[in-house]
Write an enzyme that holds these catalytic residues in place. Structure first.
Site, mmCIF file in Angstrom:
data_model
loop_
_atom_site.group_PDB
_atom_site.id
_atom_site.type_symbol
_atom_site.label_atom_id
_atom_site.label_comp_id
_atom_site.label_asym_id
_atom_site.label_seq_id
_atom_site.Cartn_x
_atom_site.Cartn_y
_atom_site.Cartn_z
ATOM 1 N N CYS A 30 0.783 -1.208 -0.225
ATOM 2 C CA CYS A 30 -0.188 -0.021 -0.015
ATOM 3 C C CYS A 30 0.712 1.271 -0.108
ATOM 4 O O CYS A 30 0.186 2.398 -0.055
ATOM 5 C CB CYS A 30 -1.063 0.122 1.132
ATOM 6 S SG CYS A 30 -1.969 -1.332 1.370
ATOM 7 N N HIS B 212 -4.017 7.188 6.250
ATOM 8 C CA HIS B 212 -4.099 5.909 5.550
ATOM 9 C C HIS B 212 -5.620 5.368 5.772
ATOM 10 O O HIS B 212 -6.175 4.739 4.792
ATOM 11 C CB HIS B 212 -3.029 4.826 6.106
ATOM 12 C CG HIS B 212 -2.951 3.760 5.388
ATOM 13 N ND1 HIS B 212 -2.807 3.680 4.209
ATOM 14 C CD2 HIS B 212 -2.983 2.215 5.847
ATOM 15 C CE1 HIS B 212 -2.587 2.503 3.686
ATOM 16 N NE2 HIS B 212 -2.807 1.617 4.691
ATOM 17 N N GLU C 219 -3.075 4.159 13.671
ATOM 18 C CA GLU C 219 -2.646 5.291 12.956
ATOM 19 C C GLU C 219 -3.141 6.493 14.070
ATOM 20 O O GLU C 219 -2.146 7.583 14.176
ATOM 21 C CB GLU C 219 -3.309 5.382 11.823
ATOM 22 C CG GLU C 219 -3.007 6.797 11.121
ATOM 23 C CD GLU C 219 -3.493 6.876 9.518
ATOM 24 O OE1 GLU C 219 -3.191 7.527 8.922
ATOM 25 O OE2 GLU C 219 -4.378 6.072 9.125
ATOM 26 N N LYS D 104 -10.456 7.283 1.406
ATOM 27 C CA LYS D 104 -10.786 5.912 0.966
ATOM 28 C C LYS D 104 -12.438 5.752 1.293
ATOM 29 O O LYS D 104 -12.897 4.670 0.605
ATOM 30 C CB LYS D 104 -9.939 4.814 1.603
ATOM 31 C CG LYS D 104 -8.620 4.752 1.391
ATOM 32 C CD LYS D 104 -7.692 3.805 2.150
ATOM 33 C CE LYS D 104 -6.299 3.613 1.754
ATOM 34 N NZ LYS D 104 -5.587 4.690 2.163
ATOM 35 N N HIS E 182 -9.974 1.633 -1.522
ATOM 36 C CA HIS E 182 -8.490 1.227 -1.364
ATOM 37 C C HIS E 182 -7.610 0.979 -2.871
ATOM 38 O O HIS E 182 -8.030 -0.088 -2.958
ATOM 39 C CB HIS E 182 -8.120 0.420 -0.266
ATOM 40 C CG HIS E 182 -6.675 0.189 0.487
ATOM 41 N ND1 HIS E 182 -5.711 1.027 -0.432
ATOM 42 C CD2 HIS E 182 -6.292 -0.214 1.501
ATOM 43 C CE1 HIS E 182 -4.832 0.737 0.385
ATOM 44 N NE2 HIS E 182 -4.936 0.174 1.416
ATOM 45 N N PHE F 275 1.114 -3.048 4.333
ATOM 46 C CA PHE F 275 1.655 -4.634 4.699
ATOM 47 C C PHE F 275 3.178 -4.812 4.364
ATOM 48 O O PHE F 275 3.709 -4.083 3.533
ATOM 49 C CB PHE F 275 0.737 -5.514 3.757
ATOM 50 C CG PHE F 275 -0.385 -6.046 4.162
ATOM 51 C CD1 PHE F 275 -1.073 -5.419 5.478
ATOM 52 C CD2 PHE F 275 -1.222 -7.110 3.814
ATOM 53 C CE1 PHE F 275 -2.223 -5.539 5.791
ATOM 54 C CE2 PHE F 275 -2.331 -7.422 4.139
ATOM 55 C CZ PHE F 275 -3.057 -6.772 5.331
#
Length: 400
Positions: free
Chosen positions: A152, A291, A302, A323, A328, A388
């Protein structure tokens, strides 16, 4: 060291291919999420990009060019035209820096489900570096052409590396961003198996993604491409180019703790790096495009990372995760959200955090309300991309 500015924006995304119109749709809270693949065992939603490939390709040219590369070619071309930079540079002094997380998903899906009949151009169609290569061929770029595949964070890192190259003088102009087009049944099934996609209720598909909300349940996939044209402020002045914003800082870090579980200290390191490079304090930053994947653990981590760095100034930082509206985009998420953040700084307007309802106490933030808001004093903003694998990337944009 050169000051790096953004002089061109190009996008093909679920909300269209015109940056200002896209931003206005986000400000209105328009969701691009809709049901996909009714044949799958579990319901799913995604955000598809409306794209007419015939604007950029003939039927003959489309052979062996996956959708992920088609989107990249279009977005990069739009960015170069927006910058007014087409055809005026030494091709050896231009670079392409592209992020792509999973490559040509449609080509792979076709190969796997072809009953033994595999198209001969499957390999060049699905390789993750294909989008950057096609952009280079279309634009005649003979300088560095690089692909970053870091889940990502892919396209956010690509933009940071492009800025570094411009800053050092390695290239005069960089086409930086990313592309992703992976909304095919096999990929959706794989993400469902990870239990990271949002639960879908009949009639509420467009509101499935709820960042920072008490009842959040995950994200939805999106597709698209976004590219920024980066160059030195001095060069932009010489050619009287419009400057949307300055890319004043960036931060990269690795959690080094877990492949899929985010880590607040790791994210905080990237946030601090971006601030340090820009020479700014947390109180100088007025907006964060988070994010914000709407996963149970991700949103809370976050928030903890932001709280660690911002401390008592956190209440002065307005936050939203777009998002909720465009999905995403995985490898292209950082680029699309960077483009949105650039426009927020340029227009001094903040897109809303939609579908939130009641905010989870563990995610206590000053979330931008529905309808967005004007930010007449906004001088700087950040865009977060946490991947990830534990890689974290933060881009910091300030007024040009």
């Amino acid at each position: 060291m050169n000051t790096v500015v953004v002089t061109g924006l190009g996008v093909v995304a679920p909300h269209g291919d015109q940056p200002d119109a896209l931003f206005e749709r986000l400000m209105r809270g328009e969701s691009a999420l809709a049901p996909v693949f009714p044949e799958l065992p579990k319901p799913a939603v995604a955000a598809l990009a409306s794209f007419d490939e015939s604007r950029w390709f003939t039927k003959l040219q489309l052979a062996g060019v996956d959708r992920v590369s088609q989107l990249a070619v279009a977005a990069a071309d739009l960015a170069m035209k927006d910058a007014g930079a087409v055809g005026e540079l030494d091709p050896e002094r231009i670079g392409v820096y592209a992020g792509c997380g999973m490559g040509g998903a449609a080509a792979l899906e076709t190969a796997y489900r072809g009953g033994g009949r595999v198209p001969p151009l499957t390999i060049p169609a699905f390789m993750p570096s294909a989008p950057a290569s096609h952009v280079a061929m279309r634009q005649g770029v003979q300088g560095p052409v690089l692909t970053y595949s870091v889940a990502c964070a892919s396209s956010s890192i690509a933009i940071a590396e492009a800025a570094r190259a411009v800053q050092r003088g390695d290239v005069d102009l960089a086409i930086a961003g990313g592309s992703e087009a992976l909304i095919v049944p096999g990929v959706v099934l794989a993400w469902q198996a990870m239990q990271t996609l949002a639960a879908v209720k009949p009639g509420e598909e467009s509101r499935a993604v709820r960042p920072f909300a008490t009842d959040r349940s995950g994200f939805a996939l999106g597709e698209g491409a976004a590219f920024l044209v980066l160059e030195s402020a001095e060069r932009a002045r010489r050619r009287t180019a419009r400057c949307y914003a300055q890319l004043a800082g960036w931060g990269l870090s690795c959690d080094a703790t877990h492949l899929t579980k985010p880590d607040a200290p790791g994210q905080a390191r990237a946030l601090r790096q971006a601030l340090k490079q820009a020479g700014l304090r947390p109180s100088d930053i007025g907006y964060c495009n988070a994010h914000g994947t709407a996963t149970r653990i991700g949103d809370a981590v976050e928030r903890d990372a932001l709280a660690t760095v911002w401390g008592g100034d956190l209440e002065r930082l307005q936050v939203s995760s777009t998002k909720a509206l465009h999905g995403h985009l995985l490898g292209a998420a950082g680029a699309l959200e960077a483009l949105i953040t650039v426009l927020a700084v340029h227009r001094r307007e903040l897109p809303p955090n939609m579908h939130g309802g009641a905010t989870d106490p563990a995610c206590s933030l000053d979330l931008v309300p529905a309808g967005g808001c004007a930010a007449p004093r906004l001088e700087a903003a950040i865009s977060n991309s946490f991947a990830f694998g534990g890689t974290n990337s933060v881009l910091l944009f300030s007024r040009a």
